[in-house]
Design a protein around this motif. Sequence first.
Motif: not given
Lengths: 666, 101, 170
Positions: A638-640, A642-643, A646-647, A650-651
């Motif tokens: 939970h880095t906060g 958004v990318n 999303i990544g 996607m995985v």
Amino acid sequence: MSGLLWLIPCLPLAGFLVNLFARLPKPLAAIVGCAGPIASFALSVAAFAQLPVEQQVFDWIKVGAGPGALSVPFGLRVDGLTGVMILVVTGVGSLIHVYSVAYMQDDDGFARFFAYLNLFMFSMLVLVMGDSLVLMFLGWEGVGLCSYLLIGFWYKELKNADAGKKAFIVNRVGDLGFVLGIFCVWQLFGTLDFAKMGGMPVNQESLAFWGAVFLFVGACGKSAQIPLFVWLPDAMAGPTPVSALIHAATMVTAGIYMVGRMHFLFAASGMLHVLGGVAAATALLAGVIAVAQNDIKKVLAYSTVSQLGFMFAGMASAQFTTGIFHVVTHAFFKALLFLGAGAVIHALHGEQDIRKMGGLARKLPGLAVVFIAGGLALAGMPLTAGYVSKDAILAATYAAHTGPSLVWVTLAATAFITAFYTTRLILVVFMPRPGEHHGDPHHEIHKPGILMMAPLAILAVLSLAGGLLLEKPLAHLLGNVWGTEARVHELAMRLQGGSEFDRAKAFIALEKMGPGVEEYLETRHLEGLLKQAHHVHSLNQGLSIVLFFGGFLSAFYLYGRGRETLKGFVEGPGRRLHSLVENKFYVDEIYEYLVVAPVRMGATVVWFLVDRLLIDTLLVGGAGKIVYGAGWVFRRPHTGSVNVAIGSFMVGALAMLAWMVFRFTR
Amino acid sequence: MISNYLVLSAALFAVGAFGVLARRNLLIMLMSVELMLNGVNVALLAFARHWGSAGGQHGQVFVIMVMGVAAAEVAVGLAILIAVFRNKKTVDTGDLGSMKG
Amino acid sequence: MGIDPVFALAAAVSVVSGLMTVTRRNPVYSAVWMLACFIALAVVYLRLDAPFLAAMHVLVYTGAILVLFLFVIMLLNLKPEEFPPEPSLPAKGVCALLCLGLFGLLAVPMWFAAVELQGGTIDAKGPAFGGVEYVGEALFGPYALPFELMSVLIMVAIFGGVVLARRKAA
């Protein structure tokens, strides 16, 4: 009157509440504290005039319905036995309250002291007035609590707090027995009401036996019998009026009262023999220990244990009147002795070691007179209260065992020792010390005031004259409780046949029954037997007198002025024996090794294994660590960002897609 | 030939996904989402065309639905973007860290 | 089996312009490249015999969505130095690999699935496959309720847009 019965215990309760919360100034607190017990005493006298009275105050516990349902009303009942007890409790209690006003006047916890004392009065009155075992148990626990609170009254000293804890813990053993006993009685009778179960047949013998055993354990705890007597001497850490009221006159006799209440159970289960053995052993052991004690209160404490043994022996002889009679007289003279000891301690600024006293008769003549009166009663000086009741017990025991039995011999020896150590105490405290030039070790001596002396004087009169005055009325009164008619009939039947001893036993029993017996016998032309009973009894009386004077004179010989014989013996050949007795036969130490140490060791092991390791470290700490660790792990993604979200999405989507592709394509 | 259309669809989808993944500009990320939706539309229409009379209507209706949803999504997405920009003065997703655990 | 050259051209244009869209630094350029992508896609739709959808596509995407994007771009009026920094090259490479994987996972199975589907049904079209009538029958027939719900959705989106983008009464 019966509508006001509830006031007898509740007036001291009101005093307790007021003194606990109101923070009154000392004079007002004293008035409130004394008013409750005195008013209760007046009401008790009124109730006593109309025996028997009872009152159902309110429904207390109701469980279930139909047969087998438990219903415990808060019911008070005053019959002869209870009437005697409440008179003693409120009467002696009131005197001790008045005395305490003077004794505690300089204490910071004045109001608190009276609050506890009043709470004790309430509990004790509930104990003796309750009409069921449950109410008795309520009072039983209440007096235990008050005992604990008052022993540790000066709790700032660790020693006192420890003594309170010891009393409480030792009493827990007894109380557990009492609770189990109540369960047994419930199983046995299906009721806990004394009046109801009294008339019932005792069917299941083993249940009755275990019920009696458990109740006896309870009585042992409260009334300081072997093996649970060790708390009572330590209980002397409390203020002296407490020792007088709780640990001599009233609370410790609760066990005897209970045996009297449940006498049918004890009689039916054959426990009376055990009772007698334990009682005699306790009486002798405590009496011997008392001889070598140097703390004035300890002497009296062991004497109390010893006298409690006498009372139980009286109960064990199945002539319950004798036991209760001794409860009454003992309340008089032991309260007197404790209060007198308190006055001595008070006068000497807290000194309790009798070796540092001496010659007080000259300085405090009034106190010496009343103290000696109490001492003579305890020692069994003929015609005093102690003599009458103790003699009654000896005679009853003689009768119960059809002649000189081990119990009887033991009790006789104890009577001798009692006279011995009482005389020793009086001589050492009040007579001039050998070789001392009446030099005053204490510059100033507190002279006890009128508030102290008046209760002492009243108690002194009762100690001297109470026995002869009360013997017959008491026998009559209590005889009703235990059914004179039936008993006389049974005894008369036994007189018709049987051995010589059997007849003697019956004679003495009859002789003790009091008025009513004579009429009964006359109607059956058996009055000649009464004369014979008198004859057997007078043998006992003679023995009592001999024992008293024996003890008295030997103490005089050994402790009178200028005698060095004893000193030589104690420091010479008898050194070991003396230290054995002085150290109370090392009973406390034996308990320490046998009970306390193993329990403590087990507790330490359990504490370390279960508490520290299992619960603290593994369960509590572990649960926390697991959650914390999981949080640490789950917090990483939970880095906060958004990318990153999303990544990872996607995985995951790719992984599912790949799974679907490989799953659904051949 | 349907395969070609499907490959085109996949390509558009992947290109859009790359835009969403590799950019930090919210505007361009939203555009990329539109590309992905278009890729889906192509596939839907291709299948509709493939099944012809059997299921052609359904596929086309679905395309229209996707278009409607895309329009709504863009409207809301851009409104959110404006709100974010007003509060943070940025359209950089790297600056939007308030969801940090 | 040859490839329809019109389709090939349109497809190439749409993919290339799509790539340009997602890689431009300036959103305005992205929007313009997206326009090219959408027009090429309209051609693809036409090649799929769906003139109605092609028209709708142009109307909705270029007429509404793209214009909305342009409005917002102008509203924000970002200067080039305000463009967000882009991820590093390795990060982009990882993303590209992921997307290639995605493409592969989507395209390869579908290719083979579609090859198996070869029934030539591509030619078995109805007389009015992509016409307004053909689609409208479905839309107002069995799909009437979803269609109306769509209008509700869009209305909600309008409300949402207004509420979210409204300047707070400070």
